[in-house]
Enzyme design. Structure first.
Site, PDB file in Angstrom:
ATOM      1  N   CYS A 111       0.813  -1.229   0.000  1.00 45.99           N
ATOM      2  CA  CYS A 111       0.000   0.000   0.000  1.00 45.99           C
ATOM      3  C   CYS A 111       0.842   1.272   0.000  1.00 45.99           C
ATOM      4  CB  CYS A 111      -0.936   0.002   1.206  1.00 45.99           C
ATOM      5  SG  CYS A 111      -2.021  -1.426   1.246  1.00 45.99           S
ATOM      6  N   HIS A 247      -3.105   7.277   2.378  1.00 44.37           N
ATOM      7  CA  HIS A 247      -3.571   5.960   1.947  1.00 44.37           C
ATOM      8  C   HIS A 247      -4.950   5.698   2.559  1.00 44.37           C
ATOM      9  CE1 HIS A 247      -3.928   1.793   1.148  1.00 44.37           C
ATOM     10  NE2 HIS A 247      -3.595   1.382   2.346  1.00 44.37           N
ATOM     11  N   ASN A 277     -10.007  -0.266   0.303  1.00 40.17           N
ATOM     12  CA  ASN A 277      -8.549  -0.139   0.219  1.00 40.17           C
ATOM     13  C   ASN A 277      -8.079  -0.801  -1.073  1.00 40.17           C
ATOM     14  OD1 ASN A 277      -5.792  -0.443   0.457  1.00 40.17           O
ATOM     15  ND2 ASN A 277      -5.836  -1.158   2.585  1.00 40.17           N
TER      16      ASN A 277
END
Ligand code: COA
Length: 320
Positions: A111, A247, A277
């Site tokens: 990520c 993020h 996500n």
């Protein structure tokens, strides 16, 4: 020289899976997922691949920039879920958009990948190694999650985002990055390609395993820290920053970061309710949405921060 953003683009698959759809697969419900994460839906690939999504996002960024794809010298693609180990997805994007003069490669820091790729491209540009760089984050997390594990499958979605950078004179980009491999077990995605040449090694499944609370605590502690580090390098204060583009893992993580930094949550845009996500894709998808909504003004100061498996975390401060 710094890399100025000339274009942004994003792509998410049309197929939507909302929390009620998930509740038909695992023992969960919309209320639990929204309350713990802020997520309402996610977009999931059907026939699409990671490199296809990356190519679509890249095309939109290039189109917005008005720059001829033949002028792109570098393509950096952050992903941990390319459909092929090689050729790398960056080369597939090169082919798709006709960036015939570009060098390209993939970067995997889960990520955190996009922010690291963005920083790498900035370093190439400031060193004079390239003039026009395409930086992409793309992931097909639906291929990696265990769809029987309610602790993880609710969190992720698929998508891609891209930015096109062009060298210009300007204020420096300030950046920082860290890894803590010793804590890597907190979030793992095992590879499918594990059979040794003797055949003795067992084939492992490619599922994500996660210590949810451990990752939560790590993010809430390390993201404010790295933001403060970058601000110290830049000799700037928190209130000079116009947007913190973090993020998009979990609404509660972002709220906790804002609280720790004593900064109003309105400076922390979010879109995770719609996309969940998407790993390396969250930051560039959000940048593209904000850009297309006209939220950016020349000279605004934008802080990016990514965090995730590795463990890894990174931040970047640039002027729009
Ligand atoms: N639906 C309903 N109940 C669920 C559930 C789900 N999808 N997932 C777990 N539960 C249950 C658990 O089994 C547990 O039940 P129990 O108390 O009977 O044992 C209870 O809910 C609490 O579980 P817990 O894991 O302690 O919840 P939590 O508050 O830590 O929330 C996460 C779990 C995953 C949402 C949270 O830890 C988180 O978001 N962590 C960060 C993860 C992340 O963002 N990772 C990616 C970073 S890049």
């Amino acid at each position: 020289m710094v890399g100025k953003i000339y274009g942004t683009g994003s792509y998410v698959p049309p197929r939507v899976m909302d929390n009620d759809d998930l509740a038909k697969i695992v023992d969960t419900n919309d209320e639990w997922i929204r309350e713990r994460t802020g997520i309402g839906r996610r977009h999931i690939i059907e026939e699409e691949t990671t490199s296809y999504m990356a190519g679509q996002a890249a095309m939109k960024a290039v189109e917005m920039s008005g720059i001829d794809p033949a002028e792109i010298d570098l393509i950096l693609l952050a992903t941990s879920s390319s459909e092929t180990v090689f050729p790398c997805a960056a080369c597939e994007v090169q082919k798709a958009i006709g960036a015939v003069n570009a060098a390209g490669y993939d970067m995997n820091a889960a990520c955190t990948g996009f922010v690291l790729a963005f920083n790498t491209a900035q370093a190439y540009i400031s060193a004079g190694f390239c003039r026009t760089a395409l930086v992409i984050g793309a992931d097909s997390m639906s291929n990696l999650v265990d769809w029987t594990d309610r602790g993880t499958c609710i969190l992720f979605g698929d998508g891609a985002g891209a930015v096109l950078l062009r060298a210009e004179e300007g204020e420096p980009v300030y950046m920082e990055a860290h890894s803590d491999g010793a804590k890597g077990a907190a979030l793992t995605g095992l590879s499918r390609h594990r059979k040794g040449w003797t055949g003795a090694q067992e084939d492992k499944e490619s599922y994500i395993h996660m210590d949810g609370q451990g990752v939560f605590k790590f993010a809430v502690r390390k993201v404010p820290e790295i933001i403060e580090e970058v601000l110290a390098k830049a000799d700037m204060s928190l209130d000079e920053i116009d947007y913190f583009v973090l993020h998009q893992a979990n609404r509660r993580i972002i709220e906790a970061v804002a609280k720790r930094l004593k900064t109003d949550i309105s400076k922390f845009p979010m879109n995770l309710e719609e996309y969940a996500n998407t790993s390396a894709a969250t930051v560039p998808i959000l940048l593209d949405e904000m850009n297309r909504k006209g939220m950016f003004r020349k000279g605004q100061k934008i802080m990016l921060s990514g965090f995730g498996a590795g463990l890894t975390w990174a931040a970047s401060l640039f002027q729009w």
